[in-house]
Design a protein around this motif. Structure first.
Motif, mmCIF file in Angstrom:
data_model
loop_
_atom_site.group_PDB
_atom_site.id
_atom_site.type_symbol
_atom_site.label_atom_id
_atom_site.label_comp_id
_atom_site.label_asym_id
_atom_site.label_seq_id
_atom_site.Cartn_x
_atom_site.Cartn_y
_atom_site.Cartn_z
ATOM 1 N N UNK A 1 60.978 11.452 59.565
ATOM 2 C CA UNK A 1 60.223 12.662 59.866
ATOM 3 C C UNK A 1 60.507 13.661 58.757
ATOM 4 N N UNK A 2 59.484 14.370 58.316
ATOM 5 C CA UNK A 2 59.619 15.327 57.221
ATOM 6 C C UNK A 2 59.387 16.735 57.761
ATOM 7 N N UNK A 3 60.331 17.627 57.492
ATOM 8 C CA UNK A 3 60.240 19.029 57.896
ATOM 9 C C UNK A 3 60.347 19.903 56.654
ATOM 10 N N UNK B 1 52.707 6.300 54.317
ATOM 11 C CA UNK B 1 53.286 5.158 55.034
ATOM 12 C C UNK B 1 54.769 5.352 55.310
ATOM 13 N N UNK B 2 55.400 6.303 54.651
ATOM 14 C CA UNK B 2 56.830 6.553 54.844
ATOM 15 C C UNK B 2 57.102 7.707 55.799
ATOM 16 N N UNK B 3 56.050 8.319 56.321
ATOM 17 C CA UNK B 3 56.193 9.527 57.136
ATOM 18 C C UNK B 3 55.896 9.208 58.598
ATOM 19 N N UNK B 4 56.952 9.256 59.428
ATOM 20 C CA UNK B 4 56.794 9.005 60.861
ATOM 21 C C UNK B 4 56.290 10.237 61.590
ATOM 22 N N UNK B 5 56.463 11.384 60.998
ATOM 23 C CA UNK B 5 56.004 12.643 61.562
ATOM 24 C C UNK B 5 56.202 13.731 60.526
ATOM 25 N N UNK B 6 55.455 14.828 60.677
ATOM 26 C CA UNK B 6 55.492 15.899 59.681
ATOM 27 C C UNK B 6 55.392 17.240 60.391
ATOM 28 N N UNK B 7 56.342 18.131 60.095
ATOM 29 C CA UNK B 7 56.329 19.486 60.637
ATOM 30 C C UNK B 7 56.441 20.455 59.468
ATOM 31 N N UNK B 8 55.510 21.410 59.396
ATOM 32 C CA UNK B 8 55.547 22.411 58.334
ATOM 33 C C UNK B 8 55.413 23.799 58.947
ATOM 34 N N UNK C 1 58.361 14.401 68.209
ATOM 35 C CA UNK C 1 58.086 13.360 67.222
ATOM 36 C C UNK C 1 59.188 12.313 67.187
ATOM 37 N N UNK C 2 60.443 12.747 67.333
ATOM 38 C CA UNK C 2 61.546 11.797 67.350
ATOM 39 C C UNK C 2 61.481 10.915 68.582
ATOM 40 N N UNK C 3 61.044 11.463 69.697
ATOM 41 C CA UNK C 3 60.907 10.686 70.921
ATOM 42 C C UNK C 3 59.799 9.661 70.840
ATOM 43 N N UNK C 4 58.798 9.959 70.034
ATOM 44 C CA UNK C 4 57.675 9.026 69.885
ATOM 45 C C UNK C 4 57.940 7.975 68.835
#
Length: 308
Positions: free
Chosen positions: A99-101, A119-126, A304-307
């Motif tokens: 996950x990228x923050x 493809x390397x991003x499981x989730x993204x928060x900005x 996102x971590x839970x998913x």
């Protein structure tokens, strides 16, 4: 704040050694945290965004920043270089995806990384979204003066009258000058002005240009280097390429009272990246030391971590 459970320098080539730290649960979902700037560094309070039981935080200082070596280096320090460093770090730590923050400039770099390596991003928060468009640059240098007229007027009054119509070029030119007698006071004046736009209740700035630290000067010079090169983007590149984020779950978070990066950019990004949840947070500012802004960030990372 607990000390990192692992840390070190990663050789990224071109003479650069990037500092990294790991916190939290070794079996948890990895969350890489991208600091602001350009020219910022890891802040201890960033660690509270990570759930130490369910997540592992990955923190790194970008080239020339913080504990990365050589300090303040501008050579081979571009946005593509920083994206490549993130990939090297992911591979070095053995994560398939993370996950990228990112916040502020960190949102810019996080988005650039995700567009290059979806493809390397499981989730993204900005948060504090900065898209490096003409509008965003104009707001930072001039538009914000409609809200902070006395702050911007004092900043520009330091310049010769003939240069006040283009403060961006004037300050960037001075801060990149090799002579400390020129770049140190320019960095101080610009830093004083910026500090007044970051928080709802900013601290009073100091007035001694000799009091600026070497680290703050290095940070200002990295910032000016990226400004001088338009952040190494083509016009409107970041928003145009946001279509590559399709399928990545995430969140876009903006403080309603963010005067550094106003919510318009968060809104514009949300119109293209429709897989993201948009939060505009009342009474919140720009930085992650704002409790109101942190709450949805922590909640979205947990989601996102839970998913994952």
């Amino acid at each position: 704040m607990a000390n990192p459970r692992a840390c070190g320098h990663l050789d990224c080539g071109d003479g650069h050694q990037v500092w990294w730290e790991l916190t939290g649960n070794p079996a948890g979902v990895p969350v890489v945290v991208v600091h602001g700037g350009p020219g910022g560094s890891i802040r201890p309070y960033y660690r509270r965004l990570i759930d130490p039981d369910r997540q592992q935080g990955v923190f790194f200082d970008q080239r020339g920043c913080g504990k990365s070596l050589p300090a303040g280096a501008l050579d081979h320090n571009t946005t593509p270089d920083l994206v490549a460093d993130m990939e090297r770090l992911r591979d070095h730590l053995g994560f398939e995806r993370w996950i990228v923050l990112g916040g502020s400039w960190g949102s810019t770099l996080a988005l650039t990384y995700a567009e290059a390596h979806p493809e390397r991003v499981a989730g993204l928060v900005v948060s504090g979204v900065y898209l490096a468009r003409a509008f965003d640059v104009w707001w930072w240098w001039q538009g914000g003066g409609h809200v902070f007229p006395e702050v911007f007027a004092a900043r520009d009054a330091w310049l010769p009258a003939a240069e006040r119509g283009d403060p961006r070029s004037a300050f960037v030119h001075r801060i990149l000058d090799p002579d400390p007698a020129i770049h140190r006071p320019a960095a101080h004046i610009l830093g004083m002005a910026e500090s007044q736009t970051l928080d709802l209740w900013p601290a009073a700035p100091g007035d001694d240009p000799c009091g600026i630290t070497d680290a703050a000067v290095q940070s200002a010079r990295i910032f000016a280097h990226f400004e001088a090169h338009d952040y190494f983007f083509a016009p409107d590149q970041l928003l145009r390429d946001a279509r590559r984020l399709a399928g990545i779950p995430g969140a876009i978070i903006a403080g309603r009272s963010d005067m550094c990066t106003p919510p318009q950019s968060a809104w514009d990004l949300a119109q293209v990246w429709t897989d993201a949840r948009l939060h505009i947070v009342p009474a919140a500012g720009h930085r992650w030391n704002d409790e109101q802004l942190c709450r949805p960030i922590i909640a979205e990372l947990a989601r996102l971590a839970g998913a994952g």
